[in-house]
Design an enzyme around this catalytic site. Structure first.
Site, PDB file in Angstrom:
ATOM      1  N   CYS A   1       2.721   1.967   8.724  1.00 56.48           N
ATOM      2  CA  CYS A   1       3.025   1.634   7.329  1.00 56.48           C
ATOM      3  C   CYS A   1       3.992   2.646   6.731  1.00 56.48           C
ATOM      4  CB  CYS A   1       1.745   1.601   6.498  1.00 56.48           C
ATOM      5  SG  CYS A   1       0.731   0.144   6.823  1.00 56.48           S
TER       6      CYS A   1
ATOM      7  N   HIS B   1       2.898   1.243   0.762  1.00 57.18           N
ATOM      8  CA  HIS B   1       1.845   1.535  -0.214  1.00 57.18           C
ATOM      9  C   HIS B   1       1.814   2.995  -0.611  1.00 57.18           C
ATOM     10  CE1 HIS B   1      -0.787   3.251   2.957  1.00 57.18           C
ATOM     11  NE2 HIS B   1      -0.427   2.219   3.703  1.00 57.18           N
TER      12      HIS B   1
END
Length: 192
Positions: free
Chosen positions: A168, A152
């Protein structure tokens, strides 16, 4: 339809995980197909599972799956060089610096795939777009939905490149927007 994934093709093989209809984010659950084999009880499909331990595969009856969609992309994440490179038919079409997991919450290595594409968070932390992957954190298993690893944007672009996340893969917002135009859901990911 929901079904158990099995160690070998065939209804009597031991189950290794389950396959649900929806992802924890509420999108259609897709799988990465690795191959097929015909058995006495029908056609069986070898798939990559979004479960711990990472890199687990299993076999499901073909009749449990929907239609196939082919992708020609492959995302390669290099945790040492802090880069993500998208290949289209094995040719580089995109590369960008990234942030990955800190030493105490590392981004897992292995073979994964993009499960879904999400936007409209209302929270600048994730940036404008996020991709859900089949990768799971082996450390943060108490997180919502069991610690799935995302790809992201970020509201802290100055931290990229580096070891900045809880596992992440983060990109600067212009880079994730550009990647989202090039990379379809279902794209295989190699994290090394």
């Amino acid at each position: 339809r929901p079904t158990d994934a099995r160690r070998e093709p065939g209804g009597t093989a031991a189950p290794v995980g389950s396959l649900d209809l929806r992802t924890p984010e509420g999108t259609n659950n897709i799988v990465l197909v690795l191959g097929e084999r015909r058995e006495r009880d029908g056609l069986w499909v070898h798939i990559r599972l979004a479960v711990l331990p990472n890199n687990l595969t299993g076999w499901v009856p073909r009749r449990a799956l929907g239609g196939y969609h082919f992708v020609h992309t492959h995302l390669v994440v290099d945790r040492e060089r802090f880069t993500a490179t998208l290949l289209f038919n094995r040719r580089r079409v995109f590369s960008a610096p990234i942030g990955v997991g800190k030493p105490d919450s590392p981004t897992p290595a292995g073979q994964f795939y993009i499960r879904d594409r999400l936007s409209g968070f209302g929270d600048p932390f994730y940036g404008p777009i996020a991709f859900g992957t089949s990768a799971r954190s082996a450390v943060l298993t108490d997180w919502p939905a069991g610690g799935f690893i995302g790809l992201h944007g970020t509201n802290e672009p100055d931290l990229i490149p580096g070891r900045i996340s809880h596992g992440c893969i983060r990109m600067r917002n212009p880079d994730i927007v550009r990647l989202s135009r090039l990379m379809p859901v279902g794209t295989p990911i190699t994290v090394r």
